[in-house]
Design an enzyme around this catalytic site. Structure first.
Site, mmCIF file in Angstrom:
data_model
loop_
_atom_site.group_PDB
_atom_site.id
_atom_site.type_symbol
_atom_site.label_atom_id
_atom_site.label_comp_id
_atom_site.label_asym_id
_atom_site.label_seq_id
_atom_site.Cartn_x
_atom_site.Cartn_y
_atom_site.Cartn_z
ATOM 1 N N GLU A 164 0.795 -1.225 0.000
ATOM 2 C CA GLU A 164 0.000 0.000 0.000
ATOM 3 C C GLU A 164 0.832 1.282 0.000
ATOM 4 O O GLU A 164 0.787 2.052 0.982
ATOM 5 C CB GLU A 164 -0.969 0.004 1.190
ATOM 6 N N GLU A 360 -4.970 -8.947 1.296
ATOM 7 C CA GLU A 360 -5.544 -8.593 2.594
ATOM 8 C C GLU A 360 -7.038 -8.387 2.419
ATOM 9 O O GLU A 360 -7.469 -7.731 1.461
ATOM 10 C CB GLU A 360 -4.981 -7.275 3.162
HETATM 11 C C1 GBH Z 1 -4.267 -2.183 5.628
HETATM 12 O O1 GBH Z 1 -4.462 -0.850 5.408
HETATM 13 C C2 GBH Z 1 -2.855 -2.395 6.084
HETATM 14 O O2 GBH Z 1 -2.064 -2.984 5.075
HETATM 15 C C3 GBH Z 1 -2.743 -3.148 7.361
HETATM 16 O O3 GBH Z 1 -1.461 -3.003 7.885
HETATM 17 C C4 GBH Z 1 -3.817 -2.734 8.318
HETATM 18 O O4 GBH Z 1 -3.679 -3.300 9.581
HETATM 19 C C5 GBH Z 1 -5.137 -3.118 7.720
HETATM 20 O O5 GBH Z 1 -5.292 -2.625 6.430
HETATM 21 C C6 GBH Z 1 -6.346 -2.689 8.543
HETATM 22 O O6 GBH Z 1 -6.433 -1.308 8.614
HETATM 23 O O7 GBH Z 1 -8.122 6.883 2.009
HETATM 24 O O8 GBH Z 1 -7.633 8.533 3.665
HETATM 25 O O9 GBH Z 1 -9.905 8.129 2.982
HETATM 26 C C7 GBH Z 1 -5.733 -0.462 4.990
HETATM 27 C C8 GBH Z 1 -5.727 1.004 4.941
HETATM 28 C C9 GBH Z 1 -7.770 2.025 5.398
HETATM 29 C C10 GBH Z 1 -6.385 2.740 3.581
HETATM 30 C C11 GBH Z 1 -8.816 2.957 4.964
HETATM 31 C C12 GBH Z 1 -7.398 3.718 3.214
HETATM 32 C C13 GBH Z 1 -9.200 5.064 4.016
HETATM 33 C C14 GBH Z 1 -8.730 6.385 4.494
HETATM 34 N N1 GBH Z 1 -6.892 1.623 4.354
HETATM 35 N N2 GBH Z 1 -8.209 4.079 4.360
HETATM 36 S S1 GBH Z 1 -8.594 7.551 3.186
#
Ligand code: GBH
Length: 456
Positions: A164, A360
């Protein structure tokens, strides 16, 4: 009726180094940007940090046994750059030895290791030298990737460069909710580009060393709107461009999407960071794309294309994000399995023959170990079943999906949420470090054993 998966479908679970290892000072490990960020008051809920996390650095044998007990054929984990190179540059053999033992343990139990080289834990020394804002970090990453490959490459087939880069760049240097906590729109795009340069450079270097399967893991969020008039469609296009196509298209060899480049006219730092030949560099062919999916995003157009977005997402203008709807997880994320089907079908077409792996997918809910020792996580089990059916549906519709890795094996350090959000198939008591397989974990083990998910 069971929904049966292809016979060679890859099943497993995923973790990341900083989220589980603990022992942040053991065996010469240097500080990472997440150690520094967590030490800033207010940055992480509850003032939590990476120690002891799941104490996995010391309990790895027990955790590999757990994978084996669940019958999981694959395990995706990340190597910590600050263990392998405490100052970001100089190899530390004790750090490398840890992953060497881990891989041997996995292989002894017949579990296929998938290595992620970067899951957000940049050595602090490299941040002090400019972090992902500095192009040199891409060269340092390639050297680090080679150092890990030289030790594990004889036994590990699957290598992914980044997990990511969207989060690492946009949340780390744009919104500042992730380490290193910088809020600078221009820098966020420079950082994003340097991640991709590092990806391309490392893929070439590892390919040259004989790596068999190389990949990158991207996070995707299908974008929904309440109308399909021009303004709404444009809002969807903008958000989708930045969130879903910005990293994917260059990796697939198409360069940055033209429409996103145009939307980013107000961020001159971005086009300045992209040097001649960079897009060709980033385009180094990959063998699969890792797809992380949790939830869709709902958007609405603003009255003008230049009005700042409530999302705070760097580069985004003219679009607001709407609150999630329907059943939510404890992260407040919308549960919408059909978005996973849509996403995989869309990617299947867009990736033109490059296979996909769901690297994931999972959900956080509040869990308790009941007096009888069980964790009855009905909602996580349902989320899992629904999303597995969604993957099955995508395959039936022609998407080339080769595997599914559940997030996560263990409850762990959930970044800025600290230990308040539990994503594990296995419950971790952070006081005693006791592991308890949740009902969802047992359910997943059954799915894996039967290579099928029960129909609704
Ligand atoms: C993953 O991230 C990670 O790889 C992992 O480490 C983590 O524990 C897992 O998910 C659970 O969170 O784009 O600013 O509007 C996921 C991350 C979360 C990224 C939601 C985008 C939206 C916020 N995603 N997020 S935004």
């Amino acid at each position: 009726m069971d929904q049966v998966f292809p016979s060679d479908f890859l099943w497993g679970a995923a973790t990341a180094a900083f989220q589980i290892e603990g022992s942040v000072r053991a065996d010469g490990r240097g500080p990472s940007i997440w150690d520094s960020f967590a030490a800033v008051p207010g940055a992480v809920l509850g003032g939590a940090g990476g120690d002891p996390a799941c104490d996995h650095y010391r309990r790895h044998t027990e955790d590999v046994a757990l994978l084996s007990e669940l019958g999981l054929p694959a395990y995706r984990f990340s190597t910590a750059w600050p263990r392998v190179m405490p100052d970001g540059r100089t190899p530390e053999s004790r750090g490398l030895a840890f992953y060497d033992r881990l891989v041997d343990d996995l292989l002894d139990r017949g579990i296929r290791p998938l290595v992620t080289l970067y899951h957000w834990d940049l050595p602090q020394a490299l941040q002090d030298a400019g972090g992902w804002g500095a192009r040199d970090t891409a060269s340092r990453f390639t050297e680090y990737a080679c150092a890990v490959y030289d030790v594990l490459g004889d036994r590990v087939e699957d290598w992914t460069t980044f997990n990511e880069p969207f989060c690492s760049a946009f949340l780390g240097y744009g919104t500042g909710v992730h380490a290193p906590g910088v809020r600078d729109e221009g820098l966020a795009f420079v950082a994003a580009h340097h991640h991709l340069v590092a990806h391309g450079t490392a893929v070439r270097a590892l390919r040259g060393r004989g790596a068999r399967k190389l990949a990158i893991v991207l996070n995707f969020s299908p974008v929904l709107a309440d109308s399909s008039d021009d303004a709404h469609l444009d809002a969807v296009r903008r958000f989708d461009g930045l969130h879903n196509r910005f990293f994917l298209d260059p990796v697939l060899g198409r360069g940055y999407p033209e429409d996103v480049r145009a939307d980013l006219a107000h961020v001159p730092e971005f086009s300045r960071a992209v040097l001649d030949g960079d897009e060709a560099l980033v385009a180094a062919p990959v063998d699969w794309i890792g797809v992380n999916y949790y939830a869709p995003t709902r958007v609405v157009p603003l009255s003008g294309p230049e009005i700042p977005s409530n999302s705070g997402l760097p580069g985004l203008r003219g679009v607001d994000v709407l609150p999630p709807r329907g059943p939510l997880t404890s992260m407040g994320w919308e549960q919408r399995p059909e978005s996973l089907t849509d996403l995989l079908v869309w990617l299947g077409k867009r990736c033109g023959g490059v296979p996909l792996v769901v690297s994931e997918n999972g959900s956080a809910f509040t869990d308790v170990v009941e007096p009888d020792g069980r964790v009855r996580d009905v909602r996580r089990k349902r989320y899992l079943a629904e999303h597995l059916r969604a993957v099955h549906a995508a395959i039936a519709l022609g998407a080339d999906v080769r595997g599914y890795l559940a997030w996560s094996l263990l409850d762990n350090f959930e970044w800025s949420f600290g230990y308040t959000q539990r994503f594990g198939l296995v419950h971790v008591d952070f006081e005693t470090q006791r592991r308890t397989v949740k009902d969802s974990g047992r359910f997943f083990a059954e799915v894996v054993a039967r290579n099928a998910v029960p129909a609704e």
